[in-house]
Scaffold this active site. Structure first.
Site, PDB file in Angstrom:
ATOM      1  CD  GLU A  93      -2.356   1.023   2.554  1.00 36.05           C
ATOM      2  OE1 GLU A  93      -2.531   2.046   3.234  1.00 36.05           O
ATOM      3  OE2 GLU A  93      -2.970   0.787   1.507  1.00 36.05           O
ATOM      4  CB  CYS A 106      -1.042  -6.293  -2.709  1.00 33.00           C
ATOM      5  SG  CYS A 106      -0.318  -4.726  -3.153  1.00 33.00           S
ATOM      6  CB  CYS A 113       6.458   5.825  -1.714  1.00 27.77           C
ATOM      7  SG  CYS A 113       7.246   5.526  -3.313  1.00 27.77           S
ATOM      8  CB  CYS A 117       3.599   8.648  -8.747  1.00 25.59           C
ATOM      9  SG  CYS A 117       4.998   7.610  -9.222  1.00 25.59           S
ATOM     10  CB  CYS A 120       0.777   7.309  -5.886  1.00 27.62           C
ATOM     11  SG  CYS A 120       1.039   5.961  -4.727  1.00 27.62           S
ATOM     12  CB  CYS A 334      -1.107   2.676  -3.942  1.00 26.65           C
ATOM     13  SG  CYS A 334       0.414   1.875  -3.715  1.00 26.65           S
TER      14      CYS A 334
HETATM   15  N1  SAH Z   1       6.414   1.755  -6.482  1.00 29.96           N
HETATM   16  C1  SAH Z   1       5.990   0.649  -7.269  1.00 29.96           C
HETATM   17  C2  SAH Z   1       4.948  -0.233  -6.622  1.00 29.96           C
HETATM   18  C3  SAH Z   1       3.852   0.382  -5.825  1.00 29.96           C
HETATM   19  S1  SAH Z   1       2.501   1.121  -6.639  1.00 29.96           S
HETATM   20  C4  SAH Z   1       5.519   1.128  -8.624  1.00 29.96           C
HETATM   21  O1  SAH Z   1       5.552   2.317  -8.875  1.00 29.96           O
HETATM   22  O2  SAH Z   1       5.203   0.299  -9.469  1.00 29.96           O
HETATM   23  C5  SAH Z   1       1.631  -0.166  -7.460  1.00 29.96           C
HETATM   24  C6  SAH Z   1       0.925   0.309  -8.723  1.00 29.96           C
HETATM   25  O3  SAH Z   1      -0.227   1.103  -8.410  1.00 29.96           O
HETATM   26  C7  SAH Z   1       1.800   1.176  -9.619  1.00 29.96           C
HETATM   27  O4  SAH Z   1       1.582   0.836 -10.971  1.00 29.96           O
HETATM   28  C8  SAH Z   1       1.270   2.567  -9.323  1.00 29.96           C
HETATM   29  O5  SAH Z   1       1.613   3.464 -10.330  1.00 29.96           O
HETATM   30  C9  SAH Z   1      -0.211   2.286  -9.199  1.00 29.96           C
HETATM   31  N2  SAH Z   1      -0.990   3.316  -8.500  1.00 29.96           N
HETATM   32  C10 SAH Z   1      -0.644   4.107  -7.478  1.00 29.96           C
HETATM   33  N3  SAH Z   1      -1.658   4.917  -7.117  1.00 29.96           N
HETATM   34  C11 SAH Z   1      -2.679   4.595  -7.922  1.00 29.96           C
HETATM   35  C12 SAH Z   1      -4.023   5.062  -8.053  1.00 29.96           C
HETATM   36  N4  SAH Z   1      -4.480   6.044  -7.271  1.00 29.96           N
HETATM   37  N5  SAH Z   1      -4.805   4.499  -9.001  1.00 29.96           N
HETATM   38  C13 SAH Z   1      -4.336   3.515  -9.802  1.00 29.96           C
HETATM   39  N6  SAH Z   1      -3.104   3.022  -9.748  1.00 29.96           N
HETATM   40  C14 SAH Z   1      -2.274   3.569  -8.817  1.00 29.96           C
END
Ligand code: SAH
Length: 354
Positions: A93, A106, A113, A117, A120, A334
């Site tokens: 996406e 984006c 991934c 986390c 996410c 994300c």
């Molecule tokens: N792997 C990279 C980039 C992808 S995620 C990273 O960790 O930075 C892009 C951003 O969205 C990151 O800051 C991530 O922590 C955040 N993110 C992921 N899921 C999210 C959610 N459900 N709500 C808010 N931010 C989120």
């Protein structure tokens, strides 16, 4: 049989070598390169290339490397979310956001991934594979074609961890930055990472003027270990030390991303501790209430909590903004859209190869 070459994955040098290999002149490489970034999808449309070379190219290579499967358009703010299908059937996406200063895309850097986390959606089923540089570029070209307007800004904040796919990501940056490529200035590119320290050290050595965003989301190891497993390998102290060196080398201000999770990392004491840790750094904090993900039990903080958190950071000398949430009506978090699409349509997600 030899594998077909994805022309969107090729540097100018690689296209020059290919032209020579196919019996033509070196300078054809540059011409082929610039056609790709004019957005053509068919080798036959390369007007200043001879029929003979075009036929040879068609035998060994292709341009179009993905198709748009679905576009969701937000009624609130013009944000568009794209589901794209790759040649091997994997789905990724991308998101297009319209700002006053231009169109921002984006992009995803991996299918899935593996960073784990807890808030996410991209990481729920792990990583399937890295995207090639041509597949990261393809997202920009497909979306640009769909909207019929130039994309001026790129953020590497879609699914995947860019520094876990380092080589392809660096190649992507250099191609989109090239004046014959998409001519997107490095300062219009943001790379977001969860903090893979050795790769951040390598990135500093590249000495490029992109904006580096670090997903911090917690002010101490105890809390960060719980929500971001990467912290058990590279803790906050190591990460911030590396960030300081990054700024020394590049002179660039770092953005710290901080998603506010209700009752988890959004208390007054967290804001105070965060300000203490970031004191003296050339940085900026981006606050965003967590986007709720169906499979996760975590909730986003209320707007007022975000304002209070921002106020404390500012009072303690740390510059902070609350990021505007875009596309709230189209599964903006994300990896959310891809995951729900695969499940609803029962499209088998291709499994990683060992
Ligand atoms: N792997 C990279 C980039 C992808 S995620 C990273 O960790 O930075 C892009 C951003 O969205 C990151 O800051 C991530 O922590 C955040 N993110 C992921 N899921 C999210 C959610 N459900 N709500 C808010 N931010 C989120």
């Amino acid at each position: 049989m030899n594998k077909m070459i994805d022309l969107r994955s090729c540097s100018i040098k690689e296209l020059e070598d290919l032209s020579i290999e196919l019996g033509d002149k070196k300078f054809r490489g540059k011409q082929i390169f610039s056609w790709i970034y004019k957005g053509i999808e068919d080798i036959d449309d390369m007007k200043n290339i001879s029929k003979g070379l075009k036929n040879q190219l068609k035998q060994v290579s292709y341009i179009k490397n993905m198709d748009i499967l679905k576009v969701l358009k937000s009624k609130l703010d013009g944000t568009r979310k794209y589901l794209l299908i790759l040649k091997d059937g994997n789905i990724i996406e991308s998101v297009l956001m319209k700002y006053k200063h231009g169109n921002t895309i984006c992009v995803s850097t991996q299918v899935g991934c593996r960073m784990g986390c807890t808030f996410c959606a991209s990481t729920i089923d792990g990583v399937v594979r890295n995207l090639t540089c041509g597949e990261i570029i393809g997202q920009v070209l497909e979306v640009q074609k769909d909207i019929g307007e130039r994309i001026s800004n790129v953020v590497l904040m879609g699914s995947g961890e860019p520094l876990d796919n380092y080589g392809q990501v660096i190649k992507f940056l250099s191609i989109i930055n090239d004046s014959l490529g998409l001519n997107i200035g490095m300062r219009n590119i943001t790379l977001s990472t969860c903090g893979i320290v050795p790769k951040l050290i390598d990135l500093a050595e590249e000495n490029i003027q992109i904006t580096l965003a670090i997903s911090l989301h917690a002010p101490n190891d105890e809390l960060r270990n719980k929500i971001m497993p990467v912290n058990k390998v590279y803790n906050i102290e190591k990460l911030l030390e590396t960030c300081k060196n990054y700024t020394k080398k590049t002179n660039r201000r770092i953005t710290f991303e901080y998603s506010l999770i209700r009752g988890v990392n959004d208390k007054k004491e967290h804001a105070i501790e965060l300000a203490q840790r970031l004191k003296g750094m050339l940085c900026h904090v981006n606050l965003i209430p967590l986007n709720e993900v169906e499979e996760r039990s975590l909730k986003g903080s209320a707007r007022e909590t975000a304002y209070d958190f921002q106020k404390i950071l500012k009072q303690n000398g740390i510059d902070a903004t609350i990021r505007r949430e875009l596309g709230g009506d189209i599964e903006a978090a994300c990896g959310q859209l891809r995951k729900s699409f695969i499940e609803k349509k029962k499209i088998p997600n291709i499994k990683p190869q060992n």
